[in-house]
Enzyme design. Structure first.
Site, PDB file in Angstrom:
ATOM      1  CE  LYS A 199      17.309  -4.732 -14.033  1.00 33.59           C
ATOM      2  NZ  LYS A 199      17.323  -6.187 -14.409  1.00 33.59           N
ATOM      3  CB  SER A 210      17.938   0.039 -20.221  1.00 36.42           C
ATOM      4  OG  SER A 210      19.271   0.288 -20.425  1.00 36.42           O
TER       5      SER A 210
END
Length: 428
Positions: free
Chosen positions: A66, A321
């Site tokens: 992110k 992720s």
């Protein structure tokens, strides 16, 4: 996809990220975003007879990808926009990416988080943002925090940093695709990628469709939150009424208006994976590979078994992720994994109200390798029988039918709870 097609789509007011813009983003974020390893997984390669590699975004400073999108977006602000500050709504990885970006770029940020957000996550955001970030705990849900964040943007003329539905955010996440292609010494046949709102999937898939069009991009969603799959099936962006929030990093009711058409065009397929399978993968990665991942981080790896025949002999990349997993969730992760593997079962057991009934159940009914992991007596309902909710962990899933048969034969069987989710959640 050729550039001519890109331009045609942009002329129709549909945004598709260009590789040139993604390369600019890569240059922008190189000061803050690590070029994470593309690491071979010997164990998974052996299991699937394929060359399986993990793109380790869990090793970023904020332990997720992110930071790429957040930094790229915030660094693109004008002087006036920077002076007014930014706002976001998040209780997870996006909040940490925004917080660190604010600190590095010396821009004030306000992060709205739901009031029930665990303290561990709040402290992480404070650590990354320091004096540049103000945390506002308001509302019971993400939606509450989101609407409050939007209100603040409108009232104070601040910039909202969306977690996925923003051009600069998408281009920042897309840099993962550039890195995979640059790091790989051979053509990639498959990329498995987690899908929540679609920012990562939209960006990465655009890179591959341009630079490696033969690569198959597989989007992986939680079974309890298949917003992208449903939208693609319906041929329009569709909001789900209810979602399972366990895989919080990928559980959204509605994907992005920007990301949906890109994913619809670029993804070769989408697949949903049950939350229990994801939990099983989390435990395997920890116990066998010493890799700590969050539920969303295990999604891509969890999908490999469903493509076992397709990926034989192929070069396969799974995007891991993130690793922001709360240790307090460990018991729930283990429970869900056991339920998925059909090793954990809950029953209402009717115990005759006589001495030795419990001993008879343990000695004569349970198998030698069965364990009682949960036991809660209910109020006695009549003079002959009393009921209890009993959780039993089996050594093998094949032991279930013999166990139920013996319970019925000896009149201990009351009901089976695993296939009654409403009652199951209430009692256990």
């Amino acid at each position: 996809m050729c550039f001519e097609t890109l331009f045609m789509k942009q002329e129709k007011n549909t945004y598709f990220p260009s590789v040139d813009n993604i390369k600019v983003a890569a240059d922008t974020i190189k000061k803050v975003s690590a070029v994470t390893p593309l690491s071979p997984s010997v164990r998974y390669s052996n299991v699937y007879n394929a060359n399986v590699l993990f793109k380790r975004e869990d090793l970023q400073q904020v332990r997720s990808y992110k930071i790429r999108g957040a930094y790229n977006k915030i660094s693109s602000l004008t002087a006036d926009e920077s002076k007014n500050g930014v706002v976001c709504a998040s209780a997870g990885n996006h909040a940490q990416g925004v917080a660190l970006s604010c600190k590095l770029l010396k821009i004030k940020g306000t992060i709205f988080m739901p009031a029930p957000t665990p303290n561990q996550k709040i402290e992480q955001v404070k650590m990354f943002g320091g004096d540049y970030v103000t945390i506002v705990l308001e509302g019971d849900t993400f939606d509450d925090a989101y609407h409050l964040a939007i209100d603040e943007c409108r009232q104070l003329n601040k910039t909202f940093v969306h977690p996925f539905d923003d051009e600069k955010v998408i281009e920042g996440q897309a840099t993962i695709g550039l890195e995979i292609i640059e790091q790989s010494e051979f053509p990639i046949d498959y990329v498995f990628i987690p899908v929540g709102g679609g920012g990562l999937a939209a960006g990465l898939s655009s890179v591959f469709k341009e630079l490696s069009p033969s690569t198959k991009i597989i989007g992986v969603e939680p079974e309890g939150a298949p917003s992208m799959s449903v939208s693609i099936k319906n041929n329009k962006n569709t909001e789900l009424k209810h979602i399972e929030k366990f895989i919080d990093g990928a559980a959204v009711k509605r994907v992005g208006d920007l990301t949906f058409p890109i994913c619809k065009e670029n993804l070769n397929a989408t697949i949903t994976v049950s939350e229990g399978k994801v939990c099983e993968t989390i435990l395997e990665l920890y116990n066998k590979d010493a890799i700590v991942v969050e539920p969303a981080g295990a999604l891509s790896i969890s999908a490999l078994g469903f493509y076992a025949e397709d990926i034989k002999g192929k070069n396969v990349v799974c995007v891991v992720s993130g690793s922001n997993n709360d240790i307090t969730r460990t018991s729930e992760i283990k429970e869900r994994a056991l339920l998925y593997a059909n090793l954990k079962h809950y029953f209402i057991v009717k115990f005759p109200q006589r001495a030795g009934a419990l001993k008879e159940f343990v000695v004569d009914i349970l198998g030698a390798n069965d364990d009682i992991t949960y036991f809660q007596y209910a109020k006695k309902t009549n003079r002959e029988n009393g009921s209890a909710v009993v959780g039993v962990q089996l050594k093998s899933a094949s032991d279930l039918k013999p166990l139920i048969s013996k319970m019925k034969q000896h009149n201990f069987y009351g009901d089976y709870l695993n296939d009654k989710p409403d009652l199951f959640q209430f009692l256990v």
